[in-house]
Design a protein around this motif. Structure first.
Motif, PDB file in Angstrom:
ATOM      1  N   ALA A 268      -4.888   6.043  -1.808  1.00  0.00           N
ATOM      2  CA  ALA A 268      -3.581   6.656  -2.083  1.00  0.00           C
ATOM      3  C   ALA A 268      -2.546   6.246  -1.041  1.00  0.00           C
ATOM      4  N   LEU A 269      -2.966   5.989   0.184  1.00  0.00           N
ATOM      5  CA  LEU A 269      -2.026   5.608   1.230  1.00  0.00           C
ATOM      6  C   LEU A 269      -1.438   4.225   1.003  1.00  0.00           C
ATOM      7  N   TRP A 270      -2.121   3.399   0.218  1.00  0.00           N
ATOM      8  CA  TRP A 270      -1.637   2.059  -0.090  1.00  0.00           C
ATOM      9  C   TRP A 270      -0.781   2.035  -1.355  1.00  0.00           C
ATOM     10  N   ARG A 271      -0.686   3.168  -2.043  1.00  0.00           N
ATOM     11  CA  ARG A 271       0.082   3.212  -3.298  1.00  0.00           C
ATOM     12  C   ARG A 271       0.994   4.444  -3.326  1.00  0.00           C
ATOM     13  N   PRO A 272       1.944   4.567  -2.391  1.00  0.00           N
ATOM     14  CA  PRO A 272       2.863   5.709  -2.402  1.00  0.00           C
ATOM     15  C   PRO A 272       3.668   5.744  -3.701  1.00  0.00           C
ATOM     16  N   GLU A 273       3.831   6.913  -4.246  1.00  0.00           N
ATOM     17  CA  GLU A 273       4.484   7.059  -5.550  1.00  0.00           C
ATOM     18  C   GLU A 273       5.923   6.556  -5.530  1.00  0.00           C
ATOM     19  N   TRP A 285       7.857   0.277   4.197  1.00  0.00           N
ATOM     20  CA  TRP A 285       7.288   1.626   4.111  1.00  0.00           C
ATOM     21  C   TRP A 285       6.411   1.884   5.327  1.00  0.00           C
ATOM     22  N   ILE A 290       2.967   9.538   2.024  1.00  0.00           N
ATOM     23  CA  ILE A 290       2.740   9.536   0.580  1.00  0.00           C
ATOM     24  C   ILE A 290       3.660  10.549  -0.099  1.00  0.00           C
TER      25      ILE A 290
END
Length: 290
Positions: A268-273, A285, A290
């Motif tokens: 999830a830390l590599w794909r912030p919304e 970023w 997140i």
């Protein structure tokens, strides 16, 4: 999720001089304790660049965190520097502009950028010396900074504010010079896709590691061995075997390297919304937000 064999944190500095006392570098392996690394003298910014180039040559699976901002606010006004015809279109062009304007500044300093007649308009330089394009208040923020402040994940300052102990503008500009001279030899997330192997650079904020270790926001700096050991234990890391310096720059680097090891497997830390492709190419970023 991509796995790394080593993690390193660079506590960066934009201070004047060849060997800024705020520069510190620590690394940690897949288990055990983080350790300080470096030359016999203090680090110089040029020496850090050389170290990164050596990592590129070795193609080591290492994740390197830089404590600086790799982009300036862009998304809010569609420009880094409104009313400046040479305002760059993306972060890599920004790095090139900064380095080119500062070509005669020694030790990867960035004074020439801050005195440029167009660039200086956008910064708060000192009390009573505020550029006419400085937004006021705390200054313009990148989307990641706006989001982290709103969600209380962190409390970053504007890169355009050069006043106070928490200012990050000078360190970010000197870091951008280094990134331009690195010449794309190491992928930089999120500007580049995450490669399957080899070194990767990310932007980090050392205070996030301190908060994750349970330190209160108003006392996030560590200056004693006992607090460092307790904080490292939160990330399943042992205290360093040998510690030549115990200032907050060294402890920031040690603690953040351990936090990176603990946090990096979290997809999830590599794909912030909120991280769009445009933001990824302009503002960048901060890893962990997140």
């Amino acid at each position: 999720m991509r796995r790394f064999s080593r993690f390193a944190c660079i506590d960066w500095s934009g201070a004047v001089g060849e060997y800024p006392p705020g520069l510190a570098l620590a690394s940690i392996g897949p288990e055990g304790a983080p350790e300080m690394i470096g030359p016999e003298k203090r680090w110089s910014r040029k020496a850090v660049l050389d170290w990164l180039l050596e990592l590129a040559d070795a193609d080591e699976d290492i994740l390197v965190g830089l404590d600086l901002s790799l982009g300036f606010p862009f998304n809010d006004q569609g420009s880094f520097f409104p009313e400046w015809s040479d305002s760059p279109a993306d972060a890599r062009a920004l790095w090139a502009l900064v380095d080119n304007l500062c070509a005669n500044d020694r030790h990867l300093a960035a004074n020439s950028f801050l005195t440029h007649p167009e660039a200086r308009r956008h910064f708060r330089h000192a009390k009573g010396d505020v550029g006419d394009q400085f937004e006021g208040g705390i200054g313009r923020l990148r989307e990641v900074e706006r989001h982290q402040r709103a969600t209380k994940q962190a409390n970053s300052w504007s890169c355009f504010n050069l006043v106070g102990a928490g200012q990050v503008g000078k360190s970010s500009l000197t870091g951008m010079r280094m990134m331009h001279r690195l010449g794309g030899r190491i992928p930089v997330w999120p500007f580049d896709p995450l490669p399957e192997s080899g070194p990767v650079i990310i932007e980090i904020y050392t205070t996030m590691a301190a908060r994750a270790a349970g330190l209160p926001a108003n006392t996030s700096k560590i200056r004693d061995a006992a607090t460092l050991a307790r904080s490292l234990a939160k990330f399943d890391a042992e205290p360093p075997s040998l510690l030549h310096r115990l200032d907050d720059h060294a402890t920031d680097a040690l603690l953040t390297a351990a936090w990176m090891r603990k946090a990096s497997p979290d997809a999830a830390l590599w794909r912030p919304e909120l991280l769009t492709e445009e933001i990824a190419q302009t503002e960048g970023w901060t890893f962990g937000v997140i």
